[in-house]
Design a protein around this motif. Structure first.
Motif, PDB file in Angstrom:
ATOM      1  N   VAL A  35       0.783  -1.110   0.014  1.00  0.00           N
ATOM      2  CA  VAL A  35      -0.014  -0.250   0.068  1.00  0.00           C
ATOM      3  C   VAL A  35       0.708   1.222   0.114  1.00  0.00           C
ATOM      4  O   VAL A  35       0.593   2.242  -0.732  1.00  0.00           O
ATOM      5  CB  VAL A  35      -0.975  -0.072   1.150  1.00  0.00           C
ATOM      6  CG1 VAL A  35      -1.731   1.242   1.474  1.00  0.00           C
ATOM      7  CG2 VAL A  35      -1.794  -1.117   1.237  1.00  0.00           C
ATOM      8  N   MET A  36       2.040   1.261   0.728  1.00  0.00           N
ATOM      9  CA  MET A  36       2.779   2.357   1.108  1.00  0.00           C
ATOM     10  C   MET A  36       3.469   2.702  -0.547  1.00  0.00           C
ATOM     11  O   MET A  36       3.594   3.829  -0.850  1.00  0.00           O
ATOM     12  CB  MET A  36       3.876   2.218   1.910  1.00  0.00           C
ATOM     13  CG  MET A  36       3.213   2.105   3.375  1.00  0.00           C
ATOM     14  SD  MET A  36       4.502   2.064   4.660  1.00  0.00           S
ATOM     15  CE  MET A  36       5.156   3.391   4.790  1.00  0.00           C
ATOM     16  N   LYS A  37       3.848   1.774  -1.144  1.00  0.00           N
ATOM     17  CA  LYS A  37       4.537   1.695  -2.643  1.00  0.00           C
ATOM     18  C   LYS A  37       3.576   2.202  -3.565  1.00  0.00           C
ATOM     19  O   LYS A  37       3.807   3.215  -4.208  1.00  0.00           O
ATOM     20  CB  LYS A  37       4.760   0.347  -2.890  1.00  0.00           C
ATOM     21  CG  LYS A  37       5.547   0.289  -4.286  1.00  0.00           C
ATOM     22  CD  LYS A  37       6.200  -1.072  -4.725  1.00  0.00           C
ATOM     23  CE  LYS A  37       6.951  -1.007  -6.106  1.00  0.00           C
ATOM     24  NZ  LYS A  37       7.101  -2.217  -6.313  1.00  0.00           N
ATOM     25  N   ARG A  38       2.216   1.760  -3.552  1.00  0.00           N
ATOM     26  CA  ARG A  38       1.303   2.654  -4.279  1.00  0.00           C
ATOM     27  C   ARG A  38       1.191   3.940  -4.126  1.00  0.00           C
ATOM     28  O   ARG A  38       0.858   4.953  -4.907  1.00  0.00           O
ATOM     29  CB  ARG A  38       0.025   1.938  -4.140  1.00  0.00           C
ATOM     30  CG  ARG A  38       0.050   0.470  -4.826  1.00  0.00           C
ATOM     31  CD  ARG A  38       0.208   0.028  -6.270  1.00  0.00           C
ATOM     32  NE  ARG A  38       0.141  -0.934  -6.559  1.00  0.00           N
ATOM     33  CZ  ARG A  38      -1.196  -1.623  -7.018  1.00  0.00           C
ATOM     34  NH1 ARG A  38      -2.236  -1.041  -7.145  1.00  0.00           N
ATOM     35  NH2 ARG A  38      -1.102  -2.790  -7.648  1.00  0.00           N
ATOM     36  N   ILE A  39       1.053   4.310  -2.707  1.00  0.00           N
ATOM     37  CA  ILE A  39       0.917   5.753  -2.515  1.00  0.00           C
ATOM     38  C   ILE A  39       1.878   6.477  -2.600  1.00  0.00           C
ATOM     39  O   ILE A  39       1.766   7.769  -3.090  1.00  0.00           O
ATOM     40  CB  ILE A  39       0.692   5.755  -0.643  1.00  0.00           C
ATOM     41  CG1 ILE A  39      -0.570   5.257  -0.453  1.00  0.00           C
ATOM     42  CG2 ILE A  39       0.663   7.184  -0.189  1.00  0.00           C
ATOM     43  CD1 ILE A  39      -0.934   4.898   0.866  1.00  0.00           C
ATOM     44  N   GLY A  40       3.371   5.902  -2.736  1.00  0.00           N
ATOM     45  CA  GLY A  40       4.633   6.662  -3.225  1.00  0.00           C
ATOM     46  C   GLY A  40       4.428   6.851  -4.593  1.00  0.00           C
ATOM     47  O   GLY A  40       5.145   7.899  -4.953  1.00  0.00           O
ATOM     48  N   MET A  47      -4.848   8.320   8.944  1.00  0.00           N
ATOM     49  CA  MET A  47      -4.165   9.296   8.439  1.00  0.00           C
ATOM     50  C   MET A  47      -3.923   9.762   7.128  1.00  0.00           C
ATOM     51  O   MET A  47      -3.831  10.582   6.457  1.00  0.00           O
ATOM     52  CB  MET A  47      -2.629   8.923   9.097  1.00  0.00           C
ATOM     53  CG  MET A  47      -1.425   9.884   8.667  1.00  0.00           C
ATOM     54  SD  MET A  47       0.136   9.357   9.393  1.00  0.00           S
ATOM     55  CE  MET A  47       0.347   7.848   8.352  1.00  0.00           C
ATOM     56  N   MET A  48      -4.148   8.539   6.148  1.00  0.00           N
ATOM     57  CA  MET A  48      -3.983   8.878   4.703  1.00  0.00           C
ATOM     58  C   MET A  48      -5.192   9.388   4.341  1.00  0.00           C
ATOM     59  O   MET A  48      -5.034  10.273   3.274  1.00  0.00           O
ATOM     60  CB  MET A  48      -3.829   7.231   4.012  1.00  0.00           C
ATOM     61  CG  MET A  48      -2.480   6.719   4.138  1.00  0.00           C
ATOM     62  SD  MET A  48      -1.151   7.810   3.480  1.00  0.00           S
ATOM     63  CE  MET A  48      -1.559   8.369   1.891  1.00  0.00           C
ATOM     64  N   ALA A  49      -6.392   9.304   4.922  1.00  0.00           N
ATOM     65  CA  ALA A  49      -7.668  10.014   4.512  1.00  0.00           C
ATOM     66  C   ALA A  49      -7.358  11.387   4.814  1.00  0.00           C
ATOM     67  O   ALA A  49      -7.659  12.274   3.837  1.00  0.00           O
ATOM     68  CB  ALA A  49      -8.737   9.308   5.425  1.00  0.00           C
ATOM     69  N   GLN A  50      -6.836  11.803   6.015  1.00  0.00           N
ATOM     70  CA  GLN A  50      -6.469  13.131   6.022  1.00  0.00           C
ATOM     71  C   GLN A  50      -5.569  13.678   5.053  1.00  0.00           C
ATOM     72  O   GLN A  50      -5.658  14.819   4.663  1.00  0.00           O
ATOM     73  CB  GLN A  50      -6.256  13.543   7.720  1.00  0.00           C
ATOM     74  CG  GLN A  50      -7.133  12.891   8.615  1.00  0.00           C
ATOM     75  CD  GLN A  50      -6.469  12.907  10.257  1.00  0.00           C
ATOM     76  OE1 GLN A  50      -5.254  12.965  10.233  1.00  0.00           O
ATOM     77  NE2 GLN A  50      -7.387  12.651  11.022  1.00  0.00           N
ATOM     78  N   ILE A  51      -4.293  12.931   4.810  1.00  0.00           N
ATOM     79  CA  ILE A  51      -3.341  13.491   3.811  1.00  0.00           C
ATOM     80  C   ILE A  51      -4.001  13.957   2.643  1.00  0.00           C
ATOM     81  O   ILE A  51      -3.527  14.656   1.995  1.00  0.00           O
ATOM     82  CB  ILE A  51      -2.279  12.547   4.002  1.00  0.00           C
ATOM     83  CG1 ILE A  51      -1.446  12.580   5.253  1.00  0.00           C
ATOM     84  CG2 ILE A  51      -1.298  12.923   2.566  1.00  0.00           C
ATOM     85  CD1 ILE A  51      -0.298  11.851   5.414  1.00  0.00           C
TER      86      ILE A  51
END
Length: 578
Positions: free
Chosen positions: A315-320, A347-351
């Motif tokens: 998931v972090m790779k996709r977000i990156g 946290m990702m929803a807020q970002i």
């Protein structure tokens, strides 16, 4: 009960329990010590036998080199060899043959060889001096081998001058050396048994022994009847290694420096480790226990730790990569991972909400900055256009005035469109051709502008004035009175992993970049010289960074023997993406 279940489900407990379950039964320290002891003993045995093999091989090589030097002296300076090759009469031939026989007989006892021979190919006359231990049948077999070899391949016998070579004659191996003088062969041979005689006194264990190998790894002779089936001798002889199946051997060898053969010792592994039986059993038990427990531990570790980490990593790779909408899907796992996943998703929803507002603000800012940079380029050519037409009118060159007017119309039409972020590559190249023609008419200079590109690039889009800026720079600085100006533009595509790039190379035949200018360009700095500040290249670089970020590349270099080279690498931008 619930509190106890919570403790058992924690990742801390799982890691401690699994670590104790694996490390305690294995007794890692004992295993390492046993392995190290075995390794040290084997290395010591290998080094000791390596030194012994080197010593014996040095003795063999020294003896063969002595024979080499003796044969070389016969070939190069012995008068009898020369007479045997080109005799004046039969009496002289016979006398030379007798003298040669006497010399070879006297020297046979001095040198470590079983026979010397001299063979006249045209006369089929073979004279050999053979050690008394060789029986008549073996002598005749070797004589036939020498004759057949010289007759069937007379040219090949000269190639044997390169060194000692192995020969398999009726199942017996020999080392032979021949030198050719005209139509006469001078040589020597020695049985493989003779070379291995000193090694027969060395004991390598009940099943071990020493061997003499040919260049192809074929066993020529061995001191003990070692079972060599399934053993490979084609590895590097500079290092020892283990081979074999049920009976394993330590192979230690040394190659000859004068011939295509090797001396090898096969030492049974059981003999090397005969003083470590208890340690061997302990190592075996520990290894078996480790092999039994390790797969289960790995499966347990994968389910409790690796899979949850991999999900978060994915998931972090996709977000990156910019896909901020991805979240970690809920699934049964340890309490710590469940808390991390829940907090991460929130946290990702807020970002994502914050990023949208920041992105819209930056987009407006970058667009304004990009348009400002492009507007800096437009006036660069404007002030000279009126003077060009004025000078042509003074010269009453009406044809050139018409052509120049049409070229300038096209030029300014393109410049007024250059506020676009991207333009088709073919339009950029047409603009470069148009600009090159204006330059040619203005300065009355021979200019060659070559373009090499595949046909499928007609749908690709690039930033406007990207190539024209560097062509303009080349026309300013690469002009020479000694030769005509030549500019080459080469364009191609390249795939790098999941990303496709367009590669643009612009070359000229001028003097190239000065070293201080090249250094500043490679650092991305603005260039300021006696003519003032040059913002064209810096503007292109800054626009590329705004449009492509770190994916764009701009390189500067000098070609050999002369000329400047500019290389541009951009992510491939198709028509549907522009």
């Amino acid at each position: 009960m619930r509190k106890l279940f919570h403790s058992l489900n924690s990742i801390r407990f799982k890691l401690v329990a699994s670590g104790l379950l694996v490390t305690v039964p294995l007794i890692v320290l004992l295993f390492y010590n046993n392995y190290y002891a075995i390794h040290v003993v084997r290395d010591q045995v290998a080094n000791s036998n390596k030194n012994m093999m080197s010593l014996y091989m040095r003795e063999i090589d020294n003896g063969l080199e002595d024979v080499d030097r003796y044969l070389m002296s016969l070939v190069s300076s012995d008068i009898d060899v020369q007479i045997l090759d080109m005799p004046q009469n039969s009496d002289e031939y016979i006398m030379s043959k007798l003298r040669m026989s006497e010399k070879l007989t006297n020297n046979l006892l001095i040198y470590k060889t079983d026979a010397f021979f001299v063979y006249s190919i045209p006369d089929d006359d073979l004279m050999d001096i053979v050690d008394g231990r060789i029986d008549l049948t073996e002598k005749e077999t070797i004589r036939k081998f020498i004759r057949d070899g010289a007759r069937s391949n007379p040219e090949g016998t000269g190639a044997r001058n390169l060194g000692w070579f192995t020969a398999n004659i009726d199942g017996q191996f020999y080392l032979m050396r021949t030198m050719r003088v005209g139509d006469t062969l001078v040589g020597a041979w020695v049985k493989a048994d003779t070379l291995m005689l000193p090694l027969s006194l060395i004991h390598f264990g009940e099943n071990g022994g020493s061997l003499l190998l040919s260049e192809t790894g074929e066993v020529m002779i061995q001191t003990n009847r070692v079972n060599t089936e399934g053993i490979s001798f084609h590895k590097d002889m500079d290092n020892h290694y283990l081979v074999g199946g049920s009976e394993r051997y330590l192979v230690v060898g040394e190659r000859s420096r004068v011939g295509n053969f090797s001396l090898v010792a096969l030492i049974p592994n059981s003999v090397i480790l005969q003083n470590l039986p208890y340690l061997n059993k302990v190592v075996f038990i520990i290894s078996a226990l480790g092999f039994i427990l390790l797969p289960g531990y790995l499966i347990f570790l994968r389910r409790t730790l690796l899979i949850p980490l991999r999900k978060i990593e994915s998931v972090m790779k996709r977000i990156g990569e910019g896909n901020v909408k991805f979240r970690v899907e809920p699934y049964p796992t340890s309490n710590e991972f469940m808390l991390v996943n829940k907090t991460f998703n929130r946290m990702m929803a807020q970002i994502e909400e914050l990023k949208i507002s920041v992105y819209e603000e930056q987009l407006s800012k970058h667009k304004a900055e990009l348009q400002h940079l492009q507007l800096q380029i437009k006036p660069h050519f404007f002030m000279n256009t009126l003077s060009i037409i004025y000078n042509l009118a003074l010269a009453k060159n009406y044809e050139n005035i018409k052509e120049m007017s049409l070229l300038l119309v096209k030029y300014f039409r393109y410049m007024f469109r250059s506020n676009l972020t991207f333009v088709p590559l073919m339009e950029e190249l047409d603009h470069v051709r148009n600009y090159a023609r204006i330059h040619e008419l203005r300065f009355q200079q021979d200019l060659q502008c070559e373009m090499l590109l595949p046909e499928e690039l007609d749908k690709i889009h690039v930033p406007p004035l990207l190539i024209q800026t560097f062509v303009e720079n080349a026309m300013k600085h690469a002009v020479s009175l000694d030769h005509s100006l030549r500019i080459a533009i080469e364009i191609r595509t390249e795939n790098s992993g999941q990303e496709s790039y367009i590669q643009i190379a612009i070359r000229d035949n001028g003097k190239g970049f000065k070293e201080e200018v090249l250094r500043e360009l490679r650092h991305g700095n603005r260039i300021v010289d006696e003519q003032g500040e040059h913002i064209g290249i810096w503007n292109v670089w800054h626009r590329m960074r705004l449009l492509y970020g770190d994916k764009a590349r701009l390189a500067f270099s000098n070609a050999l023997p002369q000329g400047a080279v500019v290389e541009i690498s951009l992510p491939l931008q198709l028509e549907t993406e522009a």
